[in-house]
Scaffold this motif. Structure first.
Motif, PDB file in Angstrom:
ATOM      1  N   LEU A  70      39.039  24.589  40.832  1.00  0.00           N
ATOM      2  CA  LEU A  70      39.267  25.470  39.686  1.00  0.00           C
ATOM      3  C   LEU A  70      37.933  25.996  39.150  1.00  0.00           C
ATOM      4  N   ILE A  71      37.812  27.310  39.132  1.00  0.00           N
ATOM      5  CA  ILE A  71      36.597  27.950  38.623  1.00  0.00           C
ATOM      6  C   ILE A  71      36.946  28.718  37.363  1.00  0.00           C
ATOM      7  N   THR A  72      36.290  28.372  36.272  1.00  0.00           N
ATOM      8  CA  THR A  72      36.565  29.021  34.990  1.00  0.00           C
ATOM      9  C   THR A  72      35.615  30.184  34.738  1.00  0.00           C
ATOM     10  N   LEU A  73      35.938  30.951  33.703  1.00  0.00           N
ATOM     11  CA  LEU A  73      35.063  32.058  33.305  1.00  0.00           C
ATOM     12  C   LEU A  73      33.681  31.528  32.959  1.00  0.00           C
ATOM     13  N   ARG A  74      33.616  30.424  32.252  1.00  0.00           N
ATOM     14  CA  ARG A  74      32.324  29.836  31.893  1.00  0.00           C
ATOM     15  C   ARG A  74      31.553  29.430  33.151  1.00  0.00           C
ATOM     16  N   ASP A  75      32.247  28.842  34.141  1.00  0.00           N
ATOM     17  CA  ASP A  75      31.602  28.471  35.406  1.00  0.00           C
ATOM     18  C   ASP A  75      30.980  29.693  36.073  1.00  0.00           C
ATOM     19  N   VAL A  76      31.756  30.767  36.125  1.00  0.00           N
ATOM     20  CA  VAL A  76      31.299  32.000  36.772  1.00  0.00           C
ATOM     21  C   VAL A  76      30.042  32.533  36.096  1.00  0.00           C
ATOM     22  N   LEU A  77      30.055  32.564  34.776  1.00  0.00           N
ATOM     23  CA  LEU A  77      28.914  33.114  34.040  1.00  0.00           C
ATOM     24  C   LEU A  77      27.645  32.292  34.259  1.00  0.00           C
ATOM     25  N   TYR A  78      27.778  30.967  34.241  1.00  0.00           N
ATOM     26  CA  TYR A  78      26.585  30.127  34.359  1.00  0.00           C
ATOM     27  C   TYR A  78      26.133  29.925  35.801  1.00  0.00           C
ATOM     28  N   ALA A  79      27.022  30.136  36.762  1.00  0.00           N
ATOM     29  CA  ALA A  79      26.635  29.942  38.160  1.00  0.00           C
ATOM     30  C   ALA A  79      26.299  31.243  38.876  1.00  0.00           C
ATOM     31  N   GLU A  80      26.910  32.358  38.450  1.00  0.00           N
ATOM     32  CA  GLU A  80      26.791  33.584  39.226  1.00  0.00           C
ATOM     33  C   GLU A  80      26.276  34.784  38.429  1.00  0.00           C
ATOM     34  N   CYS A  81      25.946  34.590  37.174  1.00  0.00           N
ATOM     35  CA  CYS A  81      25.425  35.691  36.356  1.00  0.00           C
ATOM     36  C   CYS A  81      24.093  35.279  35.713  1.00  0.00           C
ATOM     37  N   PRO A  82      23.056  35.086  36.521  1.00  0.00           N
ATOM     38  CA  PRO A  82      21.772  34.608  35.987  1.00  0.00           C
ATOM     39  C   PRO A  82      21.136  35.550  34.974  1.00  0.00           C
ATOM     40  N   ALA A  83      21.444  36.840  35.043  1.00  0.00           N
ATOM     41  CA  ALA A  83      20.867  37.784  34.081  1.00  0.00           C
ATOM     42  C   ALA A  83      21.341  37.499  32.661  1.00  0.00           C
ATOM     43  N   ASP A  90      42.228  39.086  20.632  1.00  0.00           N
ATOM     44  CA  ASP A  90      42.920  37.803  20.814  1.00  0.00           C
ATOM     45  C   ASP A  90      43.930  37.845  21.959  1.00  0.00           C
ATOM     46  N   SER A  91      44.427  39.047  22.291  1.00  0.00           N
ATOM     47  CA  SER A  91      45.498  39.177  23.290  1.00  0.00           C
ATOM     48  C   SER A  91      44.981  39.425  24.704  1.00  0.00           C
ATOM     49  N   ILE A  92      43.673  39.502  24.880  1.00  0.00           N
ATOM     50  CA  ILE A  92      43.107  39.749  26.209  1.00  0.00           C
ATOM     51  C   ILE A  92      43.294  38.517  27.088  1.00  0.00           C
ATOM     52  N   THR A  93      43.782  38.738  28.315  1.00  0.00           N
ATOM     53  CA  THR A  93      44.012  37.615  29.230  1.00  0.00           C
ATOM     54  C   THR A  93      43.267  37.745  30.548  1.00  0.00           C
ATOM     55  N   ILE A  94      42.590  38.879  30.782  1.00  0.00           N
ATOM     56  CA  ILE A  94      41.801  39.032  31.998  1.00  0.00           C
ATOM     57  C   ILE A  94      40.345  38.685  31.688  1.00  0.00           C
ATOM     58  N   PRO A  95      39.522  38.359  32.691  1.00  0.00           N
ATOM     59  CA  PRO A  95      38.100  38.104  32.430  1.00  0.00           C
ATOM     60  C   PRO A  95      37.446  39.334  31.794  1.00  0.00           C
ATOM     61  N   PHE A  96      36.843  39.129  30.635  1.00  0.00           N
ATOM     62  CA  PHE A  96      36.321  40.242  29.839  1.00  0.00           C
ATOM     63  C   PHE A  96      34.934  39.881  29.330  1.00  0.00           C
ATOM     64  N   LEU A  97      33.999  40.819  29.519  1.00  0.00           N
ATOM     65  CA  LEU A  97      32.624  40.626  29.053  1.00  0.00           C
ATOM     66  C   LEU A  97      32.234  41.771  28.135  1.00  0.00           C
ATOM     67  N   ALA A  98      31.810  41.434  26.929  1.00  0.00           N
ATOM     68  CA  ALA A  98      31.280  42.431  25.999  1.00  0.00           C
ATOM     69  C   ALA A  98      29.769  42.262  25.916  1.00  0.00           C
ATOM     70  N   ILE A 124      26.130  43.539  34.697  1.00  0.00           N
ATOM     71  CA  ILE A 124      27.486  44.032  34.960  1.00  0.00           C
ATOM     72  C   ILE A 124      27.834  43.844  36.431  1.00  0.00           C
ATOM     73  N   GLU A 125      26.901  44.174  37.315  1.00  0.00           N
ATOM     74  CA  GLU A 125      27.144  43.992  38.746  1.00  0.00           C
ATOM     75  C   GLU A 125      27.354  42.523  39.088  1.00  0.00           C
ATOM     76  N   GLN A 126      26.580  41.657  38.488  1.00  0.00           N
ATOM     77  CA  GLN A 126      26.740  40.223  38.745  1.00  0.00           C
ATOM     78  C   GLN A 126      28.121  39.750  38.300  1.00  0.00           C
ATOM     79  N   PHE A 127      28.557  40.196  37.144  1.00  0.00           N
ATOM     80  CA  PHE A 127      29.863  39.796  36.628  1.00  0.00           C
ATOM     81  C   PHE A 127      30.988  40.315  37.517  1.00  0.00           C
ATOM     82  N   VAL A 128      30.917  41.594  37.890  1.00  0.00           N
ATOM     83  CA  VAL A 128      31.936  42.181  38.758  1.00  0.00           C
ATOM     84  C   VAL A 128      31.990  41.444  40.092  1.00  0.00           C
ATOM     85  N   ALA A 129      30.819  41.198  40.689  1.00  0.00           N
ATOM     86  CA  ALA A 129      30.781  40.513  41.973  1.00  0.00           C
ATOM     87  C   ALA A 129      31.406  39.124  41.889  1.00  0.00           C
ATOM     88  N   ALA A 130      31.155  38.417  40.796  1.00  0.00           N
ATOM     89  CA  ALA A 130      31.673  37.067  40.642  1.00  0.00           C
ATOM     90  C   ALA A 130      33.185  37.041  40.503  1.00  0.00           C
TER      91      ALA A 130
END
Length: 407
Positions: free
Chosen positions: A54-67, A338-346, A398-404
């Protein structure tokens, strides 16, 4: 006799160097990105594989979005001669039509007619037809913007260059709002900050034409608000795989108050620029008959001097709201986060005069497990310019997030 100041000795030079080094380190430390996301226990699962588990949004950000997260990389150090948000914003505005090696692309246009007969143009890069079922990124600009803005073209070119060869034909489509980018005006109903119908129709159209492609949404400024509001409205039915919002004015009233405030910059720079854009659009729409039920006072619209006057007379009435306060409340994306359910980065800056930081619903990003917020100390409104020769910082994260997310 003349007294001469002796040049600093070796110890003096060393001391100056140490002070300079310390000041530089302190400044860079103040440019660190602050990431706000749900904790490890509650963060939403974004993928589940045999190898990874199981890979969470937090996992993705800290492992695959170094920027955004790596202590050695998560900085946005402004271009030295553009250290403030104001300078960043003005410089970015001055080069909005810049064509350089980072943005020298040509689009293929698709004109799309909405159910109310309005016309919206879709600019595709590199082409409408892809080589396979590769991902598609839908980009939305801000007020008066279009596919021709430098940051839009640079984002499109960089995405395709990074993913095009390995993702089965990655494509970008820029959704030009009604009446922008040379699109003919065929309906009296203009776009506005909270109007999501066009985006909903276009996403459905792109999905039907590309049923196996992953869809990504990327919005800038007002386009970010439209995108955020849309994915919140769609909630679990949203067909996008992920979305990114840059300089989103979550609370429209906060942004409107900021730009309507009477000061030198607003009175002589920001307000005139926005009003010219709106008045050109209104002038171009004169041949289209407005709905009599709207009861528009065209004299008031044509003589307006401030943005709020246009909003009150045009946007409020067209949308059927009671007053300006209801328009702001219903148009903002803040109540839909509050209703967003897809991976979202602001991605927002803390020195943005157009979308001030006190309008960002920071607390919501610690509660909703599907969303994350990157707070950038400097960068202004759609600036984010770094390096001696200014380049746009947000493209890489943005590219790192999309790729992840889409891999």
């Amino acid at each position: 006799m003349l007294d001469f100041v002796s040049p600093p000795g070796a110890l003096g030079l060393i001391a100056l160097a140490m002070v300079g080094y310390y000041a530089c380190r302190r400044y860079i430390a103040g440019c660190r990105i602050q990431l706000i996301v749900a904790d490890a226990k509650t963060s939403a699962v974004v993928r589940h594989t045999t190898d990874e588990g199981l890979i969470t949004l937090r996992d993705v950000l800290y492992a695959e979005c170094p920027a955004l997260t790596d202590p050695r990389q998560a900085f946005m150090v402004p271009t030295p001669y553009l250290p403030t948000g104001l300078l960043q914003t003005i410089y970015a505005t001055m080069r909005v039509r810049l064509y350089d090696r980072t943005s020298d692309i040509a689009y293929e246009r698709n004109v799309f007619v909405m159910p109310d007969a309005a016309t919206v143009s879709l600019d595709w890069y590199p082409s409408i037809k892809g080589d396979g079922n590769g991902p598609i990124a839908l980009l939305l600009s801000g007020v008066g913007g279009s596919s021709q803005e430098h940051h839009i073209r640079a984002m499109a070119k960089s995405l395709v260059a990074r993913f095009g060869a390995t993702s089965g034909g990655f494509r970008v489509v820029v959704v030009n709002h009604r009446g922008t980018a040379g699109t003919p005006i065929t309906s009296a109903r203009p776009y506005d900050s909270g109007f999501t119908d066009d985006l909903r129709t276009i996403v459905r159209h792109v999905r039907l034409a590309n049923p196996l492609s992953k869809l990504v949404g990327i919005g800038f400024s007002m386009g970010a608000n439209v995108l955020t509001k849309y994915i919140g409205e769609e909630s679990s039915a949203c067909p996008l795989s992920c979305a990114i919002a840059v300089c989103c004015p979550f609370d429209i009233k906060v942004s409107s108050d900021a730009i309507n405030q009477s000061n030198i910059l607003n009175n002589y720079v920001f307000q005139p620029a926005v009003m010219r854009t709106l008045m050109r659009a209104i002038k171009r729409a004169e041949h289209v008959t407005a709905d009599p039920a709207w009861a528009l006072d065209m004299d008031r619209i044509n003589s307006a001097k401030r943005l709020w006057e246009i909003e009150e007379e045009l946007m409020v009435k067209i949308s059927g709201y009671k007053n300006l306060a209801e328009y702001y409340e219903r148009s903002g994306s803040v109540s839909h986060v509050d209703s967003i359910t897809i991976p979202f980065l602001a991605i927002n800056t803390l020195d943005d005069r157009i979308t001030p930081p006190h309008g960002i619903p920071v607390a919501k990003f610690t509660v909703n497990p599907s969303i994350a917020l990157a707070l950038v100390p400097h960068g202004g409104h759609l600036g984010f310019l770094t390096g001696i020769s200014p380049r746009i910082w947000f493209i890489n994260p943005i590219e790192q997030f999309v790729a992840a997310i889409i891999r």
